[in-house]
Scaffold this active site. Sequence first.
Site, PDB file in Angstrom:
ATOM      1  N   CYS A 277       2.283   9.845   9.975  1.00  0.00           N
ATOM      2  CA  CYS A 277       3.370  10.609  10.000  1.00  0.00           C
ATOM      3  C   CYS A 277       3.601  11.203  11.478  1.00  0.00           C
ATOM      4  CB  CYS A 277       3.380  11.980   9.319  1.00  0.00           C
ATOM      5  SG  CYS A 277       2.224  11.740   7.901  1.00  0.00           S
ATOM      6  N   ARG A 306     -10.293   7.788   7.280  1.00  0.00           N
ATOM      7  CA  ARG A 306     -10.628   9.231   6.553  1.00  0.00           C
ATOM      8  C   ARG A 306     -11.779   9.323   6.385  1.00  0.00           C
ATOM      9  NH1 ARG A 306      -5.739  10.106   2.586  1.00  0.00           N
ATOM     10  NH2 ARG A 306      -3.808  10.046   4.071  1.00  0.00           N
ATOM     11  N   GLN A 324      -2.187   1.726   4.803  1.00  0.00           N
ATOM     12  CA  GLN A 324      -1.119   2.392   4.067  1.00  0.00           C
ATOM     13  C   GLN A 324       0.057   1.295   4.253  1.00  0.00           C
ATOM     14  OE1 GLN A 324       0.115   6.174   3.925  1.00  0.00           O
ATOM     15  NE2 GLN A 324      -1.885   7.217   4.495  1.00  0.00           N
ATOM     16  N   ASP A 326       2.922   2.580   4.366  1.00  0.00           N
ATOM     17  CA  ASP A 326       3.436   3.968   4.481  1.00  0.00           C
ATOM     18  C   ASP A 326       4.973   3.690   5.135  1.00  0.00           C
ATOM     19  OD1 ASP A 326       3.677   6.504   4.566  1.00  0.00           O
ATOM     20  OD2 ASP A 326       2.401   6.613   6.490  1.00  0.00           O
ATOM     21  N   HIS A 328       8.207   6.793   6.456  1.00  0.00           N
ATOM     22  CA  HIS A 328       8.876   8.079   6.522  1.00  0.00           C
ATOM     23  C   HIS A 328      10.391   7.996   6.541  1.00  0.00           C
ATOM     24  CE1 HIS A 328       4.565   8.367   7.493  1.00  0.00           C
ATOM     25  NE2 HIS A 328       4.625   9.772   6.782  1.00  0.00           N
ATOM     26  N   LYS A 412       5.870  17.014  -4.366  1.00  0.00           N
ATOM     27  CA  LYS A 412       5.659  15.517  -4.597  1.00  0.00           C
ATOM     28  C   LYS A 412       5.471  14.957  -5.767  1.00  0.00           C
ATOM     29  CE  LYS A 412       0.493  16.099  -4.159  1.00  0.00           C
ATOM     30  NZ  LYS A 412      -0.755  15.586  -3.615  1.00  0.00           N
ATOM     31  N   HIS A 458       7.620  11.602   2.772  1.00  0.00           N
ATOM     32  CA  HIS A 458       6.548  10.715   3.026  1.00  0.00           C
ATOM     33  C   HIS A 458       6.510   9.825   1.716  1.00  0.00           C
ATOM     34  CE1 HIS A 458       4.708  13.548   5.879  1.00  0.00           C
ATOM     35  NE2 HIS A 458       5.286  14.447   5.484  1.00  0.00           N
TER      36      HIS A 458
HETATM   37  C1  TSB Z   1       2.407   8.722   2.329  1.00  0.00           C
HETATM   38  N1  TSB Z   1       1.315  10.952   5.183  1.00  0.00           N
HETATM   39  C2  TSB Z   1       1.414  10.550   3.702  1.00  0.00           C
HETATM   40  C3  TSB Z   1       2.090   8.958   3.619  1.00  0.00           C
HETATM   41  O1  TSB Z   1       3.348   9.222   4.461  1.00  0.00           O
HETATM   42  C4  TSB Z   1      -0.136  10.187   3.159  1.00  0.00           C
HETATM   43  O2  TSB Z   1      -0.941   9.853   3.906  1.00  0.00           O
HETATM   44  N2  TSB Z   1      -0.278  10.372   1.938  1.00  0.00           N
HETATM   45  S1  TSB Z   1      -1.538  10.188   1.123  1.00  0.00           S
HETATM   46  O3  TSB Z   1      -2.440  11.046   1.752  1.00  0.00           O
HETATM   47  O4  TSB Z   1      -1.297  10.494  -0.197  1.00  0.00           O
HETATM   48  O5  TSB Z   1      -1.861   8.868   1.211  1.00  0.00           O
HETATM   49  C5  TSB Z   1      -1.321   7.878   0.668  1.00  0.00           C
HETATM   50  C6  TSB Z   1      -1.918   6.848  -0.176  1.00  0.00           C
HETATM   51  O6  TSB Z   1      -3.082   6.264   0.208  1.00  0.00           O
HETATM   52  C7  TSB Z   1      -2.412   7.801  -1.543  1.00  0.00           C
HETATM   53  O7  TSB Z   1      -1.607   8.016  -2.440  1.00  0.00           O
HETATM   54  C8  TSB Z   1      -3.619   6.577  -2.218  1.00  0.00           C
HETATM   55  O8  TSB Z   1      -2.859   5.556  -2.960  1.00  0.00           O
HETATM   56  C9  TSB Z   1      -4.033   6.052  -0.752  1.00  0.00           C
HETATM   57  N3  TSB Z   1      -5.318   6.546  -0.505  1.00  0.00           N
HETATM   58  C10 TSB Z   1      -5.645   7.862  -0.077  1.00  0.00           C
HETATM   59  N4  TSB Z   1      -6.985   7.810   0.235  1.00  0.00           N
HETATM   60  C11 TSB Z   1      -7.328   6.653   0.041  1.00  0.00           C
HETATM   61  C12 TSB Z   1      -8.786   6.154   0.262  1.00  0.00           C
HETATM   62  N5  TSB Z   1      -9.825   6.729   0.866  1.00  0.00           N
HETATM   63  N6  TSB Z   1      -9.050   4.828   0.008  1.00  0.00           N
HETATM   64  C13 TSB Z   1      -7.828   3.960  -0.237  1.00  0.00           C
HETATM   65  N7  TSB Z   1      -6.764   4.566  -0.586  1.00  0.00           N
HETATM   66  C14 TSB Z   1      -6.439   5.947  -0.322  1.00  0.00           C
HETATM   67 ZN    ZN Z   2       3.251  10.744   5.974  1.00  0.00          ZN
END
Ligand code: TSB
Ligand code: ZN
Length: 585
Positions: A277, A306, A324, A326, A328, A412, A458
């Site tokens: 983001c 992460r 992702q 992703d 925005h 959300k 997001h």
């Molecule tokens: C959608 N900032 C927002 C983005 O813009 C975001 O990061 N959202 S999130 O934290 O929910 O992450 C997005 C998606 O990543 C989650 O819905 C999930 O499907 C996936 N995700 C999250 N953590 C993991 C992980 N450790 N391993 C694999 N996929 C993951």
């Molecule tokens: Zn985001």
Amino acid sequence: MINIKENEKLNILNHSCAHLLAHALKHLYPNAKFWVGPVVENGFYYDVDLGDQVLTEEDLPLIEKEMKKIAKSDKLIKRIELSKEEAKEMFKDDLYKLDLIERMDEEETIISAYKQDDFIDLCRGPHMPTTKSMKYFKLIKFSGAYWKGDAKNKMLQRIYGVCFDTEEDLNDYLNELEEAKLRDHRKIGKDLSIFMSHDLVGKGMPLWLPNGATIRKQLENYIYEKERKMGYYHVYTPCVGTVDLYKTSGHWDHYKENMFPTMKVDEEEFVLRPMNCPHHMLVYGNELHSYRDLPIRIGEFATDFRYEASGAVKGLERVRCMCQNDAHLFVRPDQIGEEFKKVVSLILDVYKDFGLKEYKFRLSLRDPLDKEKYFDDDNMWNEAESTLREVLNELGVEYFEAVGEAAFYGPKLDVEVKPAVGPEVTLSTCQLDFLLPRKFELTYVDSDGTKKIPVVLHRAIFGTFDRFTAFILEETKGVLPLWLAPIQLNVIPVNNQYHLQYANGVFEELKENGFRVELDDREEKLGYKMRESVMKKIPYSIILGQKEVDNRNISYRTHGSEETITVSIEEFIKLISDKIKNREV
Ligand code: TSB
Ligand code: ZN
């Protein structure tokens, strides 16, 4: 699969069975010390300190045997009530139980314990009346588990088991468990060479092998096409950012425990990014925008890092390095409903394309009474939440509401799915955000010439390519549709001596037409090669023998079918081109 924790009767039965397990362990390993033994979705477990004794596979049947013996002996399970002081005295040699007693609520003056013959354990209960109630149980597996889940603490041994009312229920459950193991994407991923891991790379950092990379590329192409059609623009941004970037976004204060530690390069301090983001906020802020330009949709297939607990990482489903899908979306307040509707429609569309049916929408709302946790603007919350509800109702989407689960910055919508093994996870997500654009001082020029702040959505449709691939592998049991299969066609000459030359020509022609095709020219029997083709879950096996050479045509079999069909090469190319173009499932 039935959720044992949520079934009142099975919950009590499994809880009692956890005590039975501890009782048996105490007989077999007199020095055993016990931590906690809760009921979980799939049965129960007990965390136990066996000193230097390390369990092996052979131990489980022996423990089970002792459990059966105690169960049969029909011991009464009696509740005993103790004062805190009495409880401390009773467990004075047991650090684990003392720790539990210490942690109990001040208010809790009476502590209950359950006694069966020579075994006693702290427990709230309730329990079955006698040990005989546990007839149909099975110990499933064991693993290591740090005391209190903290890697700095001692590693205990966690033994899992399950108990049912009837033999039939237990057997059904065990069969389902076997079936789930076969569907586990970690097994399929290995069998089909989709991904690997290596200690030298690190935990939760899978390596995508050529077959996996092909699947991922197809997923990227698929979603890229959809997003382009919906007016998204895609960018590439670095997978690091400075600490200041994440201080500006607020992640440094609220998300630090999920981030990798910082690294210093010259005078700059970097972090591996956990989210994209902030980068996208900067991309939006790079130009001036008018109210007419909005919505602006910035997408990226973006790598994030992460910190996930080492015990939580799981194949491709939960990783520490992820990509992702992703985007925005920057919208005016009056566009929230319409844009949200487009996102939900896209989610529905994608799930339909993949033939997915088992999923749940969860709408996370704020708890209006919790003034601390949520961004303080009642009007904004009320309006946003009712807009999201209206859209979901309009689309006829079934959903459940989770009050108090919203993020600090807005409500959300998540899509929850159930993996073959383990608890539910989120795939798609769409999160409304009123705060981040303010933090980056983002604006657009409104129709009256004043500067206004956009709202951000997001959203990630696949979630991550990692998690989505894991889920698709489990849903399809590895039998991917033609358009997604890493190897689409397998050309098999019946006899190399007579048919290889022709097979080579067919192989080249198919390759030339852009299909992912292999030629099995090993000196092996046809039956053997066919079996392998099936094991590799290749959608089409093309069998070329004398008849095909003579008639200049081909015979094929699709995965899972015994029928052999003969067509001309041109017809075949047309047939599969159409299927691929339409992304048939
Ligand atoms: C959608 N900032 C927002 C983005 O813009 C975001 O990061 N959202 S999130 O934290 O929910 O992450 C997005 C998606 O990543 C989650 O819905 C999930 O499907 C996936 N995700 C999250 N953590 C993991 C992980 N450790 N391993 C694999 N996929 C993951
Ligand atoms: Zn985001």
